[in-house]
Motif scaffolding. Structure first.
Motif, PDB file in Angstrom:
ATOM      1  N   TYR B 282       0.606  -1.195   0.025  1.00  0.00           N
ATOM      2  CA  TYR B 282      -0.032   0.156  -0.092  1.00  0.00           C
ATOM      3  C   TYR B 282       1.015   1.113  -0.070  1.00  0.00           C
ATOM      4  O   TYR B 282       0.666   2.314  -0.598  1.00  0.00           O
ATOM      5  CB  TYR B 282      -0.931  -0.193   1.242  1.00  0.00           C
ATOM      6  N   ILE B 283       2.006   1.306   0.745  1.00  0.00           N
ATOM      7  CA  ILE B 283       2.730   2.288   0.821  1.00  0.00           C
ATOM      8  C   ILE B 283       3.663   2.357  -0.404  1.00  0.00           C
ATOM      9  O   ILE B 283       3.500   3.732  -1.048  1.00  0.00           O
ATOM     10  CB  ILE B 283       3.972   2.372   2.160  1.00  0.00           C
ATOM     11  N   GLU B 284       4.018   1.592  -1.087  1.00  0.00           N
ATOM     12  CA  GLU B 284       4.552   1.560  -2.443  1.00  0.00           C
ATOM     13  C   GLU B 284       3.620   1.927  -3.430  1.00  0.00           C
ATOM     14  O   GLU B 284       3.858   2.836  -4.364  1.00  0.00           O
ATOM     15  CB  GLU B 284       4.973   0.074  -2.793  1.00  0.00           C
ATOM     16  N   GLU B 285       2.439   1.479  -3.479  1.00  0.00           N
ATOM     17  CA  GLU B 285       1.352   2.199  -4.317  1.00  0.00           C
ATOM     18  C   GLU B 285       1.274   3.804  -3.955  1.00  0.00           C
ATOM     19  O   GLU B 285       1.012   4.196  -5.251  1.00  0.00           O
ATOM     20  CB  GLU B 285       0.121   1.649  -3.860  1.00  0.00           C
ATOM     21  N   ILE B 286       1.094   4.158  -3.111  1.00  0.00           N
ATOM     22  CA  ILE B 286       1.207   5.751  -2.799  1.00  0.00           C
ATOM     23  C   ILE B 286       2.106   6.152  -3.311  1.00  0.00           C
ATOM     24  O   ILE B 286       2.080   7.333  -4.222  1.00  0.00           O
ATOM     25  CB  ILE B 286       0.822   5.997  -1.206  1.00  0.00           C
TER      26      ILE B 286
END
Lengths: 482, 469
Positions: B282-286
């Motif tokens: 999720y962090i990488e997606e952001i």
């Protein structure tokens, strides 16, 4: 036939067969409420709203339209649960005239299932108490013997159900507030697993421990009520989406190979001998019918009481801070500035027990004491949970007393706070662990006061409580007939 | 010589559609108490439900300043009584914030410096108090609006650095689109912690100045407070650890409360909210959704478009300007020319009208620049057009058509006009012939006046030169 004395599942059948209309039933109910007024079980009633709902249900029934599973059944709600348009006082002077602007999820579920809300039950102020003596609206009497307390904090709910003012009442249980009064009044009180029933709209006492549950006159009634109440609510992040089983299916009157856990801590020296005898007798019946007992050790069972008074008071101090005299509720008439407004409004609005808990809570949270009290209590809470987890690896259900003694007399313990707090020694550990538990009657003492037995199950396994409880209920009923 | 040690706590309201813990609209400037519900007014029994978008925005902010994002973070209650806080506690984060570490690069007087961050956490805004002569009113619309608090390390050493840091943060937050950062509306606010010490000596006692709401206030408050502390120290007095209020009118700071009467907030984890758990994915997606930031764009403008470093920095300071520049370039592919026009005329116009946005569409701006660039209109007409389309965003080509603003490039016609001016002003001609070349400008001016500024200035210059001699 006295319809009011039937169980919820029985009146449900009478209504379905149209032997009686909901309107007739609700009218009988209000007559009963008036007759039992001296018990002081209710703070307010909602006759107009109730009759309207009853007529609506009757109309639907006459047209053979689909109605909910509680259609037309009179139910009482503890007065710390919001219903739009009614007063929600929490039995406090502070909220004496507070009108709810929204309806709690649990109540909405009942209404959606067709239930008829007839009144709001008396309670200990902000659910803090074990005898219903801290209510601003006066003590509630135990219908079994009016010299005795009904227990607390859901004392009004238990007293009302025991005196046939409704077929079920919602209570809230933070440390035993459903089970203890159910035990004192000789009715069935269920505290579901933490997260099983939404807390949205339930005025918080200790958010991490509070749970809503039904008080009924039979185990089957309790199962029907939980079926309606259970479930994830998008308005309560702590509510669980764990699957909801069909609770009625669990009632199969078969206890063969059921493993009953009994910890040595359950039968200590302080336990009243008559209570001990009745609980032991019930266990014997189960064993005779194929159940097995398992000896357990729960060393942190007693320390749970200390953990409870730290965590619950800390959360309560914060939860009750919103009652500041600024937005709603009681505001002191004369004040010099904003601090004085807070000070006077709260001093005048809260009773002694509430003030005691707020002070205790702020103390354990204050800088310099936080680690010694709050953090340590949270650590012990983990140990308690672990002990229960391990216990349930060896058994299916625990059986213990709900309280060490039957109901005490009004005024008997009101000045001995420690004795009062010790009343909850068997119920509090269950909240600390978040487990489901039910108190049900298992006999009476020589004075005719009810004795409560507590069934404790693993997380989200209310089914095994209904299974065991209904068996006990039937077996004890059978003994009476002999 | 005393040195300043400054740390900033910057509060920035996130521009999510709804509030942090309920479904009420997050909107500035609405009628008071129209965006509130049982949750954000602290009604008994109401419970908070976390807005996932607020978490996403806070993580975006964290990633944009190189924070480490905690996969596990916890909301806590900060307990205190105040009428702007309906629950009597603010939902905030203390022990486990969402973002930790991070840094912001600033430049003051040509010197670059890195300001390190301590953390960024997510919390809810308080309500707004409106003080009247007859009493104080509460507007609950702001109560529960999501807020991030960006806490710097005490790396800042001057008022200029503090302002540069604040401007840089603002630029970054605007780039990633998580906040409006309007200081006058309070969506960006700042607390300053300041102490003085001598080189090599331990840090001094700090004071805190709360709720500074303009760059100028930050600058002045720091300057005043540093001077005040220095005077105290020179008198041999001790600095008292306290919260001070900066008064915009007097330019002075005043003691509000000392450490002794500082509140004990009795923080503890909020039992109504479950911990925030985010996955690495999720962090990488952001992270992958973050836009090209100022630094990257400036590098591109220098290497690919040939702009100077100074111009590139100025253009990219605010995302809206950089976006605008790129948009105009699509229709008017002359980077240097577009850049000069934006940094010159457009900025001048923005200052003059005190507007925060460029109030002409990029399409119409490109039209003006193309007409100017091709000689179809002159510079003065281009400026006039900018005035006319500002706010209205009318089609500049149509204005040129309607008002006949095309540049006069007709040499014969211009010659006749200039000849007439020469004939009418024999005295001036005589002066030029006597050697006073400055008078030439008089003829150019007269020629422009006679053509309402439409004459091709280059042509006019040549003709005046030719005809006078």
């Amino acid at each position: 036939m006295d319809y009011l004395k039937l169980n919820l599942w029985e009146i449900k059948e009478k209504l379905e067969s149209k032997e009686i209309t909901s309107e007739e039933l609700v009218k009988l109910c209000f007559q009963r409420i008036k007759e039992t007024k001296e018990l002081n079980a209710l703070i307010s009633t909602c006759e107009e709203m109730a009759l309207k709902q009853a007529k609506l249900i009757d109309e639907k029934r006459s047209k053979n339209e689909k109605v909910g599973i509680l259609a037309g059944i009179p139910i009482i709600i503890k007065d710390n649960i919001n219903i739009e348009g009614t007063k929600t006082t929490c039995a406090s002077k502070f909220l004496e005239n507070y009108q709810s602007i929204y309806t709690a999820t649990c109540v909405q579920k009942l209404i959606d299932a067709g239930a008829v809300i007839v009144g709001k039950a008396n309670m200990d102020e902000f659910a803090m108490g074990s005898s219903n003596e801290t209510s601003y609206f006066g003590v509630v009497h135990n219908p079994v013997d009016t010299d005795y307390v009904p227990g607390g904090s859901s004392g009004g709910s238990a007293s009302a159900v025991a005196s046939y003012q409704g077929f079920s009442a919602l209570g809230t249980d933070t440390g035993g507030s459903i089970r203890e009064p159910a035990s004192f009044c000789g009715v069935v009180g269920l505290k579901p697993t933490y997260g099983r029933v939404s807390r949205y709209g339930v005025v918080a006492f200790a958010s991490s421990l509070d749970q809503v549950g039904p008080i009924t006159r039979s185990v089957k009634d309790s199962a029907i009520m939980l079926q309606v109440l259970a479930g994830r609510d998008e308005n309560d992040m702590t509510s669980s989406n764990t699957e909801i089983p069909n609770y009625l299916k669990a009632i199969d009157f078969d206890v063969k190979n059921l493993k009953i856990g009994i910890a040595k801590q359950f039968f200590n020296d302080q336990l009243n001998s008559e209570v001990k005898e009745k609980i032991s007798h019930t266990i014997d019946i189960l064993v005779k019918n194929g159940a097995q007992t398992v000896d357990l050790d729960l060393p942190s069972f007693a320390p749970a009481l200390s953990v409870y008074y730290i965590i619950s008071s800390a959360e309560a101090a914060s939860n009750l801070a919103r009652f500041d005299g600024v937005k709603y509720g009681r505001r002191a008439e004369k004040f010099s500035d904003i601090v004085d407004l807070y000070f006077k409004s709260r001093t005048q609005g809260f009773g002694k027990e509430v003030k005691r808990r707020i002070m205790l809570g702020n103390y354990v949270l204050s800088s310099g004491y936080f680690d010694a009290y709050y953090n340590k209590a949270k650590k012990v809470q983990k140990v308690i949970k672990k002990e229960f987890d391990d216990a349930f690896k060896k058994c299916d259900i625990l059986i213990c007393p709900t309280t060490a003694n039957p109901a005490f007399k009004i005024g008997e313990k009101s000045n001995d706070h420690l004795a009062m707090y010790l009343t909850d020694i068997f119920t509090v550990p269950i909240n600390i662990a978040g487990l489901p538990a039910m108190s049900m009657p298992c006999g009476k003492n020589k004075d005719g006061l009810p004795i409560g037995l507590q069934l404790v199950a693993p997380m989200f396994n209310e089914s095994v409580i209904f299974k065991t409880g209904s068996f006990i209920e039937k077996a004890l009923e059978g003994e009476k007939d002999v | 010589m005393y040195k300043m040690v400054i740390g900033l706590e910057v509060h920035s309201e996130l521009k999510t559609k709804t509030k942090c813990f309920c479904g009420c609209k997050n909107e500035f400037g609405s009628i008071p108490n129209t965006h509130c519900c049982p949750v954000c007014t602290g009604m008994p029994g109401a419970l908070p439900v976390l807005n996932q978008k607020a978490v996403e925005y806070a993580i975006r902010a964290g990633l944009a300043v190189n924070c480490r994002i905690n996969e596990y973070s916890v909301f806590e209650r900060k307990n205190y009584f105040y009428p702007d806080l309906p629950k009597a506690y603010q939902i905030s984060q203390l022990e486990y914030p969402l973002c930790v570490g991070g840094e912001v690069e600033i430049e003051t007087n040509g010197v670059k410096k890195t300001i390190h961050l301590d953390r960024i956490h997510l919390e809810e805004d308080a309500c707004k108090l409106i003080h009247k002569d007859y009493g104080t009113l509460v507007d609950y619309n702001r109560g529960g609006v999501p807020l991030i608090e960006i806490v710097s390390k005490p790396d800042i050493a001057s008022a200029e650095e503090a302002v540069a840091y604040l401007k840089k943060l603002r630029s970054i937050l605007l780039y990633i689109g998580v906040s409006d950062c309007k200081m006058q509306e309070g969506s960006l606010r700042c607390d300053v912690n300041l102490s003085l010490h001598k080189e090599g000596e331990p840090l001094g006692t700090r004071t805190e100045m709360k709720n500074l709401n303009s760059f100028r206030a930050v600058q002045r408050a720091i300057e005043y407070e540093a001077k005040r502390q220095q005077e105290e120290l020179e008198k041999g007095n001790k600095i008292i650890q306290e919260t001070r209020r900066f008064d915009d009118v007097t330019g002075k700071t005043y003691s509000m409360r000392t450490k002794e009467d500082a509140q004990d907030y009795r923080y503890f984890p909020d039992p109504d909210l479950i911990p925030i758990e985010v996955t690495k994915e999720y962090i990488e997606e952001i992270r992958s959704s973050l836009p090209r930031m100022a630094k990257q764009r400036a590098e591109e403008y220098i290497s690919k478009l040939g702009l100077t470093e100074k111009d590139a920095m100025l253009l990219t300071e605010e995302r809206s300007v950089a976006d605008y520049f790129e948009e105009v370039l699509k229709d008017c592919n002359n980077p240097k020319f577009v850049c000069n026009w934006i940094l010159g005329e457009v900025f001048k116009k923005m200052n003059a009208t005190e507007s925060e946005d460029i109030k002409v569409s990029a399409k119409n701006m490109a039209k003006i620049l193309n007409m100017y660039n091709s000689g179809e209109i002159g510079q003065s007409v281009a400026r006039k057009l900018l005035d006319e389309v500002w706010d209205t965003d009318k089609d500049p080509a149509q204005i040129v058509e309607e008002q006949g603003l095309k540049q006069i490039n007709d040499e014969k016609g211009l010659e006749a006009i200039i000849q007439k001016i020469i004939d009418d002003n024999p005295k001036a001609v005589a002066e030029i012939k006597a050697g006073n070349q400055k008078i030439m400008a008089f003829f150019v001016g007269q020629a422009m006046k006679a053509t309402s500024g439409k004459a091709n200035p280059k042509m006019v210059n040549e003709l005046v030169n030719k005809l006078v001699k």
